[in-house]
Design a protein around this motif. Structure first.
Motif, PDB file in Angstrom:
ATOM      1  N   LYS A 116     -60.860  39.709  -6.205  1.00 15.64           N
ATOM      2  CA  LYS A 116     -59.713  39.907  -7.315  1.00 15.64           C
ATOM      3  C   LYS A 116     -58.870  38.262  -6.872  1.00 15.64           C
ATOM      4  CE  LYS A 116     -58.456  44.728  -7.252  1.00 15.64           C
ATOM      5  NZ  LYS A 116     -57.463  45.748  -6.809  1.00 15.64           N
ATOM      6  N   VAL A 117     -59.110  37.693  -7.809  1.00 16.46           N
ATOM      7  CA  VAL A 117     -58.457  36.167  -7.715  1.00 16.46           C
ATOM      8  C   VAL A 117     -57.274  35.912  -8.579  1.00 16.46           C
ATOM      9  CG1 VAL A 117     -60.421  35.052  -6.569  1.00 16.46           C
ATOM     10  CG2 VAL A 117     -60.037  34.957  -8.918  1.00 16.46           C
ATOM     11  N   GLY A 118     -57.085  36.941  -9.706  1.00 12.43           N
ATOM     12  CA  GLY A 118     -55.987  36.768 -10.274  1.00 12.43           C
ATOM     13  C   GLY A 118     -56.119  37.816 -11.359  1.00 12.43           C
ATOM     14  N   HIS A 119     -54.975  38.055 -12.293  1.00 10.76           N
ATOM     15  CA  HIS A 119     -55.045  38.614 -13.345  1.00 10.76           C
ATOM     16  C   HIS A 119     -54.643  38.179 -14.583  1.00 10.76           C
ATOM     17  CE1 HIS A 119     -50.970  39.865 -11.889  1.00 10.76           C
ATOM     18  NE2 HIS A 119     -50.688  39.998 -13.259  1.00 10.76           N
ATOM     19  N   VAL A 120     -55.097  38.862 -15.875  1.00 10.55           N
ATOM     20  CA  VAL A 120     -54.236  38.310 -17.146  1.00 10.55           C
ATOM     21  C   VAL A 120     -53.563  39.599 -17.665  1.00 10.55           C
ATOM     22  CG1 VAL A 120     -55.927  36.551 -17.354  1.00 10.55           C
ATOM     23  CG2 VAL A 120     -56.416  38.591 -18.474  1.00 10.55           C
ATOM     24  N   ASN A 121     -52.279  39.129 -18.385  1.00 10.42           N
ATOM     25  CA  ASN A 121     -51.686  40.287 -19.204  1.00 10.42           C
ATOM     26  C   ASN A 121     -51.794  39.783 -20.552  1.00 10.42           C
ATOM     27  OD1 ASN A 121     -51.032  41.897 -17.078  1.00 10.42           O
ATOM     28  ND2 ASN A 121     -48.957  40.965 -16.555  1.00 10.42           N
ATOM     29  N   THR A 122     -51.760  40.508 -21.435  1.00 12.78           N
ATOM     30  CA  THR A 122     -51.494  40.207 -22.829  1.00 12.78           C
ATOM     31  C   THR A 122     -50.722  41.433 -23.361  1.00 12.78           C
ATOM     32  OG1 THR A 122     -53.627  41.352 -23.615  1.00 12.78           O
ATOM     33  CG2 THR A 122     -53.811  39.003 -23.475  1.00 12.78           C
ATOM     34  N   TYR A 123     -50.168  41.071 -24.533  1.00 12.39           N
ATOM     35  CA  TYR A 123     -49.106  42.253 -25.157  1.00 12.39           C
ATOM     36  C   TYR A 123     -49.235  42.010 -26.547  1.00 12.39           C
ATOM     37  CZ  TYR A 123     -45.468  38.541 -24.474  1.00 12.39           C
ATOM     38  OH  TYR A 123     -44.790  37.488 -24.580  1.00 12.39           O
ATOM     39  N   GLY A 124     -48.805  43.088 -27.474  1.00 13.39           N
ATOM     40  CA  GLY A 124     -48.811  43.071 -28.779  1.00 13.39           C
ATOM     41  C   GLY A 124     -48.858  44.353 -29.684  1.00 13.39           C
ATOM     42  N   ASP A 125     -48.684  44.195 -30.689  1.00 16.09           N
ATOM     43  CA  ASP A 125     -48.815  45.686 -31.368  1.00 16.09           C
ATOM     44  C   ASP A 125     -50.123  46.488 -31.943  1.00 16.09           C
ATOM     45  OD1 ASP A 125     -45.983  45.500 -31.749  1.00 16.09           O
ATOM     46  OD2 ASP A 125     -45.995  44.376 -33.458  1.00 16.09           O
ATOM     47  N   ASP A 126     -51.268  45.305 -31.908  1.00 10.30           N
ATOM     48  CA  ASP A 126     -52.560  45.747 -32.027  1.00 10.30           C
ATOM     49  C   ASP A 126     -53.498  46.086 -30.922  1.00 10.30           C
ATOM     50  OD1 ASP A 126     -55.260  46.005 -32.893  1.00 10.30           O
ATOM     51  OD2 ASP A 126     -55.124  44.700 -34.504  1.00 10.30           O
TER      52      ASP A 126
END
Lengths: 379, 379
Positions: free
Chosen positions: A348-358
C-alpha cells in the motif's frame, strides 16, 4: 499558548495522515519512528528514531508528550502500563487496546457483552481443528494466530485437517473460526473520547482482494437502514464496553441470512475510514486527535452522496510520478493521497478518493486512477 | 519514486498550510525559516534556519530542491536571478514577482496591458501629492510606499498636504492613488502553471477591518454574473501577461458606478483564498504546489453553496485553548485552522471556515467562533 503535544508511536501512513490532520488543529505532533525514512517521519518536525519494543525508548519519547497514541497495535501491553504508571495518558489505554492486539481476548469479551461473532474457539492442534469443524458445518475453517496478523497475514483458510498444521508452527495460540457465508464486508467506524462523547461514521462497504482492503464505498450501497443503525450501535457499544478512546474500526460480515457478525477490531484510524479525508465533514484522523486530547468531536457526516476510496498498491514500476501526473490531468476532481513509501509490488503506497452523486462514475474514476498508478490499467 | 522536492522560502502560516497540502500529494517539502519556532517550522521535517536576504544561505538551501517558491514577497530580485542562473526553477520567477514586490512597477504594467486601476502616480514630495490631488477629486489621497507594505502597513490616507509628510521619511518611492469610492472589496484568485494551464476560483468578497482582512465570503454575494466573469478574466489575463506561476490573488475594488479596479496583487496563496481549504474541491495551497511543479491543476470549484472565512486575531489573553475547546463543542462542523503562533493583540493566529446553504447562519457561526477565540465574544 498551551496547545498540547500528541506523541504517536509508529511512523506509517496512519501517523502521516494524523499529522496532516493535526496541523490545522494547532497541536504539536511528536513521532516515534523505526527509521527517519518512514512515511510519517518524512513530514513531521519532531521525530525520535527508536524501537517501540524498548521501554526506556518509549519512556524517553513520552516525556514532553501530553498523550500517547498509536499508528499500530504492536506496543507490548506491559510497556503501556509502565507509561501509565509514569503518569502519561495512553489512548487507547492498554485495557482497551488488548482487544485489538489479541483476537482470543477480543472474542471472549465480545461474547461476554453479547456481540454476535462467527462461531469460534481457541484450538491447540490440527485434531482440535477437526473437532471444531465437526461441531459446525465442517471444513473449511479459518485459523488465525491470536497476535501479530494484519492484511491477511496470520490468517489461513484450511480445507482439511492435513492443511491445519502451519498455523501452529509459530507457537502462538490459534483461534479457529467458522468460514462465514457472507454477502459482503462492512465496517462501522466510531470515535470515542475519554469523557464519553462518541460519534459514528456512516457504515461503509469494504471490498478485499487477496485479504487486503481494495475498495471502500461510503455509505454502503443498498444497506437496510435498520441494519446500518444496528451496526453503528454495535460499534458504539463495543467502544463503550471496551473503554476505547480514539478511533475504533469494527470490521463486519453481512451474512446471507441478514445478520452482521464482527470480524476484526482496530483501535486507530483505519483503512476503511480513509474516505472520510475528502468525504466527511471531519476526517477520522482529525477526530482521532480530538478524541485522544478529550476535545469535543467533529461532525462525522458525509459531504457527498457517495465517496469511494481505492487503495493504490505498488506494481512492477518503481516510479509512479508520470502515472500520477496522468491521473491528475484525466480527473481534476481526483483526491490523491501518497504515503512517500518506496514502491514494492502489492505494498500500500497511497489511496485515491473520489466523490459525487453517481456511484458508477465515482467508482470508475477511483478504480481507474488506482489501477493506472499501479500499472494494471494503461489507457 | 522520483517525487520532487519543493523548497519554500519563509516559515509563516502560508508555508505551514502549503506543507499540509503537500503531504497527500506525496511531495517532499523543504523550508527556509527565520527561526525554528516559526509557524511552518513547527510542522515541517526538513527545515533550514537562515536569512533569506543572504544569497549564500539561499543558494545552499536551494541545492537539493527541484523548485523554489515563497511564503512572502520579500526575497530580493537579484537573489532570485542568481538562483535561476544556478539552474534552480524559481516560481513565480523574478520577472513576475517584481509586480507583487513593487507597486510602482505593478501599476505601470497594469496600465500597459489595459487593466483598470485607481488613478495613480509616483510622487516625490508633499507638494507633488497636492498637485496629484488637484488633478482629480482632491484630498483625501492614498499614499503607499512602493515596497515593503502589507496588512495596512506602508499605507496612509492623507487629508491634506500637511498630513502627506510621513510616507516620504523612509526614503522609498511613494505611489499616490485616488481614494476609490468603493461599495466593497472583491478578490479574484487564479492559479497558473508553467505550461500555461490556469484555473479561476470563484470571486470572493473580502471585508477589511483596520486595513486587515477580517471576513471572506465565497462566492461574493449578489455579484452580477457578468462582473464576476470580467473579474476572473482580468485575473487570468494578469497572470498570463505577467508570467505568473503559482497562485495569484488580485484584490479588487467594486466601485459605486459598477467598475472593478485592481487594488493589489499577491503572488502566493492568499488570505482571500483560505476559504478554499474546506470550501473548494482543490485548495489554493494544493493548486499552488501543483502549479510550481507543473502538475495538472485541480478543480477550483466550490463544494458548498456558501463558505465563509473569518481570521482569528490575537486578543488580550495569551491562551486560546479553552476558547478553542468551547468553539468545537458549540459547532461540530466548524473548521478551525490554528497557526501555532504566540498570541499578540491584533496578530493573525488562525482562521475559521464554515460552510452551508444559509449565508446568515454560515456567517454567524464563523464570526462567533473567531470572536470567541479572540475574546471579544464571551457567550
Amino acid at each position: 499558548m498551551t496547545f498540547p503535544v500528541v506523541g504517536m508511536v509508529g511512523g506509517g501512513q496512519l501517523a502521516r495522515m494524523t499529522h496532516e490532520a493535526g496541523i490545522p488543529l494547532g497541536i504539536r505532533f511528536k513521532l516515534l519512528s523505526d527509521t527517519p525514512q518512514d512515511s510519517a517521519a518524512q513530514v513531521v518536525s519532531d521525530v525520535v528514531v527508536g524501537d517501540y519494543r524498548d521501554l526506556e525508548t518509549l519512556r524517553a519519547f513520552a516525556r514532553g508528550c501530553d498523550v500517547i497514541t498509536f499508528d499500530h497495535e504492536h506496543v507490548p501491553t506491559e510497556h503501556l502500563r509502565a507509561l501509565e504508571a509514569d503518569g502519561i495518558p495512553v489512548r487507547p489505554g492498554p485495557d482497551a487496546l488488548v482487544h485489538a492486539q489479541d483476537k482470543g481476548v477480543m472474542r471472549a469479551k465480545l461474547d461476554a457483552i453479547g456481540v454476535p461473532c462467527p462461531r469460534h474457539r481457541i484450538v491447540s492442534d490440527p485434531q482440535d481443528v477437526a473437532a471444531f469443524a465437526a461441531e459446525g458445518e465442517g471444513f473449511p475453517v479459518v485459523l488465525k494466530t491470536v497476535r501479530g496478523g494484519y492484511d491477511g497475514k496470520g490468517v489461513w483458510v484450511v480445507g482439511s485437517v492435513e492443511e491445519a498444521a502451519d498455523p501452529f508452527k509459530a507457537g502462538v495460540p490459534v483461534l479457529a473460526e467458522e468460514k462465514v457465508d457472507f454477502v459482503r464486508e462492512l465496517a462501522a467506524n466510531v470515535v470515542r473520547s475519554p469523557h464519553g462523547q462518541a460519534v459514528a461514521y456512516p457504515v461503509v462497504e469494504s471490498r478485499q482482494v487477496n485479504g487486503v482492503c481494495d475498495t471502500v464505498i461510503a455509505p454502503a450501497p443498498d444497506l437496510d437502514e435498520a441494519l446500518a443503525l444496528r451496526a453503528e450501535e454495535m460499534a458504539l457499544n463495543i467502544a463503550k464496553e471496551l473503554g476505547v478512546v480514539g478511533h475504533l474500526a469494527v470490521e463486519l460480515f453481512q451474512t446471507r441470512d441478514g445478520r452482521i457478525l464482527v470480524n476484526e477490531l482496530a483501535m486507530r484510524p483505519h483503512n476503511s475510514g480513509h474516505w472520510s479525508m475528502d468525504g466527511a465533514v471531519t476526517s477520522q484522523f482529525a477526530n482521532h486527535v480530538r478524541a485522544v486530547l478529550d476535545l469535543p468531536l467533529g461532525d462525522p457526516r458525509p459531504r457527498a452522496t457517495w465517496t469511494v476510496m481505492v487503495n493504490v498498491l505498488g506494481g512492477d514500476y518503481p516510479d509512479m510520478y508520470s502515472a500520477y501526473l496522468h491521473c491528475m490531468a484525466r480527473d481534476p476532481q481526483l483526491k490523491i493521497h501518497m504515503y512517500g513509501k518506496d514502491v514494492k509490488p502489492g505494498r500500500k503506497v497511497g489511496h485515491v478518493n473520489t466523490y459525487g452523486d453517481d456511484l458508477d462514475d465515482v467508482l470508475e474514476r477511483a478504480r481507474h486512477a488506482a489501477g493506472y498508478l499501479r500499472g494494471t490499467i494503461t489507457e
